[in-house]
Write a protein that holds these residues in place. Structure first.
Motif, PDB file in Angstrom:
ATOM      1  N   ILE A  20       0.838  -1.208   0.000  1.00 18.72           N
ATOM      2  CA  ILE A  20       0.000   0.000   0.000  1.00 18.72           C
ATOM      3  C   ILE A  20       0.868   1.251   0.000  1.00 18.72           C
ATOM      4  N   ILE A  21       1.899   1.252   0.855  1.00 17.89           N
ATOM      5  CA  ILE A  21       2.829   2.389   0.894  1.00 17.89           C
ATOM      6  C   ILE A  21       3.526   2.545  -0.455  1.00 17.89           C
ATOM      7  N   ALA A  22       3.982   1.423  -1.017  1.00 16.91           N
ATOM      8  CA  ALA A  22       4.651   1.464  -2.319  1.00 16.91           C
ATOM      9  C   ALA A  22       3.725   2.027  -3.388  1.00 16.91           C
ATOM     10  N   GLY A  23       2.451   1.639  -3.310  1.00 17.14           N
ATOM     11  CA  GLY A  23       1.471   2.156  -4.261  1.00 17.14           C
ATOM     12  C   GLY A  23       1.314   3.662  -4.148  1.00 17.14           C
ATOM     13  N   GLY A  26       4.588   5.298  -5.350  1.00 18.18           N
ATOM     14  CA  GLY A  26       4.631   5.186  -6.810  1.00 18.18           C
ATOM     15  C   GLY A  26       3.716   6.189  -7.480  1.00 18.18           C
ATOM     16  N   ALA A  27       2.502   6.302  -6.946  1.00 22.41           N
ATOM     17  CA  ALA A  27       1.535   7.253  -7.511  1.00 22.41           C
ATOM     18  C   ALA A  27       2.034   8.685  -7.367  1.00 22.41           C
ATOM     19  N   ALA A  28       2.644   8.980  -6.228  1.00 23.64           N
ATOM     20  CA  ALA A  28       3.174  10.323  -5.993  1.00 23.64           C
ATOM     21  C   ALA A  28       4.343  10.625  -6.928  1.00 23.64           C
ATOM     22  N   SER A  90       6.132   1.192 -11.048  1.00 19.38           N
ATOM     23  CA  SER A  90       5.547   1.164  -9.705  1.00 19.38           C
ATOM     24  C   SER A  90       4.442   0.113  -9.636  1.00 19.38           C
ATOM     25  N   GLY A  91       3.683  -0.034 -10.718  1.00 15.03           N
ATOM     26  CA  GLY A  91       2.636  -1.058 -10.766  1.00 15.03           C
ATOM     27  C   GLY A  91       3.209  -2.457 -10.631  1.00 15.03           C
ATOM     28  N   GLU A  92       4.312  -2.726 -11.336  1.00 13.97           N
ATOM     29  CA  GLU A  92       4.956  -4.041 -11.266  1.00 13.97           C
ATOM     30  C   GLU A  92       5.510  -4.291  -9.868  1.00 13.97           C
ATOM     31  N   TYR A  93       6.096  -3.258  -9.273  1.00 13.42           N
ATOM     32  CA  TYR A  93       6.685  -3.388  -7.942  1.00 13.42           C
ATOM     33  C   TYR A  93       5.602  -3.706  -6.908  1.00 13.42           C
TER      34      TYR A  93
END
Length: 101
Positions: A20-23, A26-28, A90-93
């Motif tokens: 969730i944090i990575a998402g 990534g979005a930011a 970021s999506g893949e990660y």
């Protein structure tokens, strides 16, 4: 009072929280690149997220590819990374983090 749940549940919760944090990071990063005119250098992106160097590094590495990553690590700003490449990386990660949980 009952104790905490089993060990596996907490590991899964941690993996989900990390994803969730990575998402969010990534979005930011994608948003930052968009605001910078559609692309941003890895140095600029890393400077924006000092609290999450591992996530930022993982996304950048995926977006840049090994050769670019190595060149950037040895010094320099790095070539600007586009919104699409950042979004894909970021999506893949994030997917990989969820799969690991």
């Amino acid at each position: 009072g009952g104790g905490r749940g089993g060990g596996m549940a907490s590991v899964e919760a941690m993996a989900n929280a990390a994803a969730i944090i990575a998402g969010q990071v990534g979005a930011a990063m994608v948003l930052a690149a968009r605001q910078a005119g559609g692309a941003a250098t890895p140095s600029a992106l890393r400077a924006l997220f000092p609290a999450n160097p591992f996530i930022v590094g993982s996304v950048l590495r995926k977006a840049m590819g090994e050769r670019e990553w190595a060149a950037w690590q040895s010094g320099g700003e790095g070539r600007p990374i586009g919104v699409a490449a950042l979004a894909k990386a970021s999506g893949e990660y994030v997917r990989r983090l969820f799969a690991a949980g």
